[in-house]
Design an enzyme around this catalytic site. Structure first.
Site, PDB file in Angstrom:
ATOM      1  N   LYS A  31       0.863  -1.194   0.000  1.00 10.02           N
ATOM      2  CA  LYS A  31       0.000   0.000   0.000  1.00 10.02           C
ATOM      3  C   LYS A  31       0.889   1.230   0.000  1.00 10.02           C
ATOM      4  CE  LYS A  31      -3.842   1.946   2.741  1.00 10.02           C
ATOM      5  NZ  LYS A  31      -4.669   1.756   3.947  1.00 10.02           N
ATOM      6  N   SER A  52      -9.566   1.928   3.115  1.00 15.36           N
ATOM      7  CA  SER A  52      -8.724   2.687   2.220  1.00 15.36           C
ATOM      8  C   SER A  52      -7.729   1.825   1.446  1.00 15.36           C
ATOM      9  CB  SER A  52      -7.955   3.762   3.006  1.00 15.36           C
ATOM     10  OG  SER A  52      -7.168   3.159   3.995  1.00 15.36           O
ATOM     11  N   SER A  88      -9.775  -0.374   7.355  1.00 15.99           N
ATOM     12  CA  SER A  88      -9.225  -0.262   6.010  1.00 15.99           C
ATOM     13  C   SER A  88      -8.526  -1.479   5.444  1.00 15.99           C
ATOM     14  CB  SER A  88      -8.251   0.932   5.953  1.00 15.99           C
ATOM     15  OG  SER A  88      -8.992   2.126   6.080  1.00 15.99           O
TER      16      SER A  88
END
Lengths: 474, 100, 475
Positions: free
Chosen positions: A75, A150, A174
């Protein structure tokens, strides 16, 4: 795609090579990245070097690590030295950190091959990846829908078979929510289990890095690599990485599992149905199921949407155009700060900075932030009381299956409500995971959430394994 | 019923946060932040006078490191990422006030 | 200085000291002064995204030592973020301690026997340093600024006194005594000119027993002299304001040493809203009894105790002598003095020479060995050097090092030490046995013969009377 465990085994035995696995991964990335917008940056150079190093170690007859040659997606809110790290924000566009996060070092030491940085909601603020400054990511299972957020990019990378593993971060859900929407196993570890050094902070007291995988075994293997004390993180738990893989087949016989009303109420019928079926499976496997209500959890959303933005407003102050990232010039430095931040941050980030600044400001601290901290204590105590009677909790991960683009963007509250089941665990600093169980509307996956007290990852993964086997997936 | 926060307060907060909002954004944020604070007012129904905030959830205390010098970053690498640099330092437009 | 018309000044001092740790507060970068800009920085002290602080154990121990020396309570404490934007702050917040500092309460007794209370002392990190281009080099009128983050993250302790100080002289004495303590604990080198110790003064005035007036904070005090001058100026300024029917505005004022006045720097708004909240990246600090005891056991004697010990060697000391003792302790010269006294020097002489001659060249003190200091004092005591000559010898020793004998000779001072004189005489006795025998039988005239020989051998440096005394002693 084969599992990470299989790939590592093949690479170590010589049946495959890290270079070959990387090549297969890059083919898969190229096949769908334009359509799905999973990766913000593909690190071909770095990945090739990492793969070559793994192959050299194997050639020498040494142990290349539990993730030898396994391609992995990161990420884009974790620093990787020399690799663009943007947090999906214009304010960091082009920035290459001069250092790597501890988790990156651990992944490389375990033989993993980081392939690139994945898309996210800007600064990890969001539940759909629609808040990325560089465009959203599409759900590989249905590109007209969101992958969740997210960590949407990391979830999509695995769901699209680009990499068998990826790493995300979870502040209010997330990792777990995108895992549920994409049909993956996603774990939010106990607060402090995985080092946050190098994770670009959103809410420091809530953030944790965790794994995405298709199987429970892969998730456990990755989590073992990530976890363990880090002297560079003062909040990291003192003990070394726990043993997880060895306990995957412990089963749930004799375990008491609580189904929490507040972690199911409000979910779509199909999601509720999946949770009930999961309960049946666990019961058949020897667990006893108890119905619980923990009313304190209802306040989680309010507390979270004051604590998280408050910490974020402070964490994001450093983005001021002085030392790195975007600078929009002006006559004096304060004006430059303002022009830079106004141009560099997206609407959701601004909204949360504003909310957080307000909640901390003189005259309002006690009513908002101060009150939220007390609510948090209430929730920690409520969980502790529940865990006196049960070993684990079960509930829904998210109220619906993957939703369509634009469905929740007009009203921030609507988006925030999708975190209602995941937030309490972050506030309490405890462990939870989402494991796929059944499908809903249009065959889209449903995630069931398992929650446990701090340091209960081994139990959670063992219970998840029971569900995984029953769901007929591996 | 009076809104949880006023437009003036939002403007003041924007200034504290070094953000410049347009008129339209000011209106929108006043409304949206108001909604979040409205929702959060459910916390006010509780009497939490005797409740104390929790520090670390697992009670970690006294985490320290030994006083040892470790390598620093290479200055050139760091300044290469700076928007503006001069004489080995980070350059900024003029500073209007003294530090607090 | 007393204020006119019954006005009384009320002063509190905030002292920041950099701590003498090897590495910074939250990271392993070197804590050194004067390095090339931005060469001691890392992700943590540069506040790069993703970085995290880890507390320096030695900084905590220095803070505890300071607390113990100030009779404070070492309390469980927590760190807070003080949020504001400024280019020398890499995170745009400073990690400090707010409502739960490590040291609570305490006091400082001054040499004049007055006591100033200590409210608190806490740990915090220092900021970077900016230089301003264009204009005069000061902040006002600059076009742009350049920032060096070497100092960012250096550990600081901030010590806040109660508003107990009632004169600028007392303020100066407090600052001096506190500096002595900070140096004694090893926590600080107390260099105001270098900025390792910084003092801000809060000054207000009132009539006796009235409530406290509005106070102003004075900054840019780079020496004890500035501190004293600035406080007097500010108090008088406030008297002038109030007697003229005006009011004192709460603000921060800048002291200009050249102009000898304070001027407005920043108006203190009530909304200096730092939005303090607990630092989530650090855990709480609660030094247990064992740790506190270990620090306490390692504390060396503080200035007050050392003054007491040295002045106990004086019988009925005059106040001038006590002042001299203060200087000796303040400059860390007591070991030289003690060793000289142990070696036979007279204590008031040793203290006087140390407080005057040695103090005047304190920067070169390492050139002076204990043996040389002692020897010089003994020469003076024996009359081989006059007071003036002894002072000159000390100056020479401080400037260039060397041997007091040789210096005395080189300076053309007549007397030689009795040791080398004795050796010279002994040699001559051996060389002239007949003359010696006749002298021993009573021929006094031969004394002059030997004096002449000694003079020849020592190029006229010998003292005739000393030679004769030596001959008589050996007869």
């Amino acid at each position: 795609m084969r599992t990470a465990v299989q790939i590592a085994s093949d690479v170590k035995s010589g049946a495959s090579s890290a270079i070959r696995e990387l090549s297969l991964s890059l083919d898969a990335v190229r096949a769908r990245n334009e359509e799905l917008h999973v990766f913000l940056y593909i690190d071909q150079e770095g990945a090739r070097e990492a793969a070559a190093r793994v192959d050299a170690v194997v050639a020498k007859g040494d142990d290349a690590g539990p993730l030898a040659g396994v391609p992995i997606a990161i990420k884009d809110n974790m620093c990787q030295r020399g690799v663009p790290t943007t947090c999906a924000s214009k304010i960091l566009e082009g920035w290459r950190p001069p250092y790597s996060a501890t988790v990156i070092d651990r992944l490389l030491a375990a033989g993993a091959v980081p392939v690139g940085k994945t898309n996210l909601d800007e600064f990890a603020m969001g539940s759909s990846t629609e808040n990325s400054a560089f465009g959203p990511t599409r759900n590989p299972l249905d590109p007209s829908r969101v992958p969740g957020g997210s960590s949407g990019g990391s979830a999509a990378a695995v769901a699209a078979d680009m990499t068998p593993l990826s790493v995300g971060s979870d502040t209010g859900g997330s990792i777990r929510q995108p895992a549920a929407l994409c049909g993956l196993v996603g774990v939010k570890p106990t607060y402090g289990l995985v080092s946050r050094y190098g994770l670009i902070a959103f809410a420091s007291s809530l953030d944790q890095i965790g794994p995405f995988a298709k199987t429970v075994t892969d998730a456990a293997t990755l989590l073992e690599v990530l976890a363990g004390h880090d002297p560079l993180d003062s909040t990291s738990l003192p003990e070394p990485s726990p043993s997880l893989v060895a306990h995957l087949d412990d089963g749930v016989s004799g375990k008491r599992i609580g189904v929490v009303a507040e972690l199911i109420d409000g979910a779509d019928d199909e999601v509720v149905g999946a949770v009930h079926r999961a309960m049946d499976v666990l019961r058949e496997a020897g667990a006893s199921i108890v119905e619980l209500s923990i009313p304190e959890l209802r306040l989680g959303l309010s507390a979270y949407y004051l604590i998280a933005p408050a910490e974020a407003s402070s964490n994001l102050a450093r983005f001021d155009g002085v030392r790195y990232g975007l600078r929009v010039n002006a006559d004096d430095v304060a004006a430059m700060n303002e022009a830079t931040r106004t141009a560099g941050f997206g609407a959701e980030v601004k909204r949360r900075i504003m909310l957080g600044t307000y909640a901390l400001s003189a005259g309002y601290y006690d009513a908002y932030y101060g009150q939220a901290l007390k609510v948090r204590t209430q929730m920690i105590e409520a969980f502790a009381r529940a865990y006196r009677d049960v070993d684990l909790l079960i509930g829904a991960t998210t109220p619906t299956v993957a939703f369509a683009f634009g469905e929740k963007t007009s009203n921030p509250m609507a988006m925030y409500l999708s975190d209602v089941f995941t937030i309490p665990t972050n506030l309490a600093g405890e462990a939870a995971l989402s494991v796929p169980f059944g499908t809903g509307e249009a065959g889209l996956p449903i995630g069931v959430q398992l929650l446990g007290p701090g340091r209960s990852e081994a139990q959670l993964l063992a219970a998840a394994r029971v569900l995984e086997l029953a769901d007929g997936r591996s | 019923m009076s809104p949880p926060l006023t437009r003036e307060e939002v403007a003041h907060v924007a200034q504290l946060a070094r953000l410049c909002l347009s008129e339209a954004e000011l209106d929108l944020f006043t409304e949206q932040l108001g909604q979040v604070l409205e929702h959060a007012s459910d916390m006010n129904s509780l009497n939490l006078d005797n409740v104390v905030a929790t520090a670390h959830p697992y009670g970690l205390v006294n985490v320290v490191r030994g006083d040892e010098v470790r390598p620093s970053l290479d200055r050139d690498e760091v300044l290469a990422m700076a928007p503006d640099a001069q004489d080995g330092r980070f350059a900024v437009p003029r500073i209007m006030g003294e530090a607090p | 200085m007393t204020l006119p018309n019954g006005w009384q000044m009320v002063v509190g001092l905030e002292v920041h000291t950099e701590l003498k740790t090897a590495s910074k507060m939250f990271c392993g970068c070197a804590n050194v002064f004067g390095a090339q800009p931005n060469t001691n920085i890392c992700p943590v002290c540069l506040g790069l995204p993703g970085s995290l602080p880890v507390l320096n154990e030695r900084a905590v121990e220095f803070a505890m030592a300071i607390g113990l020396a100030l009779h404070s309570n070492i309390a469980p404490s927590t760190f807070h973020r003080k949020n504001y934007f400024y280019p020398d702050m890499p995170k745009d917040f400073q990690i400090s301690q707010h409502d739960l500092p490590i040291n609570v309460g305490g006091y400082l007794d001054l040499p004049d026997a007055s006591r100033v209370s200590i409210e608190r002392a806490h740990l915090e990190e220092d900021t970077g340093k900016s230089t301003h281009l264009g204009g005069t080099g000061r902040l006002k009128g600059a076009d742009r600024s350049l920032v060096d983050y070497n100092r960012s993250g250096v550990p600081l302790v901030e010590i806040v006194s109660g508003p107990d100080i009632r004169s600028s002289a007392q303020a100066r004495a407090y600052a001096q005594e506190l500096r002595g303590i900070l140096i004694a604990t090893g926590a600080s080198d107390g260099r105001m000119e270098e900025g390792s110790m910084r003092i801000d003064a809060n000054v207000s005035i009132r009539k006796a027993n009235a409530p406290f007036g509005t106070r102003c904070e004075i900054k840019n005090l780079n020496s004890l002299r500035s501190l004293q001058r600035a406080i007097d100026y500010e108090a008088l300024r406030q008297v002038g304001l109030l007697e003229g029917g005006g009011t004192v505005r709460q603000e921060t004022r800048h002291w200009d040493e050249n102009l000898g006045e304070t001027s407005t720097m920043r108006i203190k708004e009530d909304a200096d809203d730092y939005r303090y909240f607990r630092e989530p990246d650090l855990v709480d600090l609660a030094p247990d009894q064992t740790w506190q005891e270990r620090v306490r056991a390692g504390l060396p004697p503080m200035p007050a105790e050392r003054r007491q010990k040295l002045s106990a060697r004086l019988s009925h000391p005059t106040s001038a002598q006590l002042d001299a003792v203060e200087v000796v302790i303040d400059l860390g010269l007591e070991e030289l003095v003690e060793r000289a006294v142990d070696g036979g020097a007279e204590v008031t002489l040793a203290i006087s020479r140390a407080a005057n001659e040695l103090a005047a060249s304190i920067d070169n003190i390492s050139n002076l060995s204990s043996e040389s200091f002692t020897a010089t004092l003994l020469m003076e005591q024996r009359g081989e050097l006059s007071a003036t000559q002894a002072k000159t010898v000390l100056c020479e020793l401080l400037a260039l090092g060397g041997d007091p004998q040789a210096i005395a000779v080189a300076m053309g001072y007549e007397q030689l030490s009795s040791g080398s004189l004795g050796a010279t005489v002994a040699t001559l006795i051996e060389q002239h046995p007949d003359e010696w025998a006749r002298f021993c039988e009573g021929d006094e005239k031969l004394a002059q013969f030997f004096v002449g020989q000694v003079m020849r051998l020592t190029n006229g440096q010998a003292n005739g009377k000393s030679v004769i005394a030596e001959l008589q002693a050996r007869r």
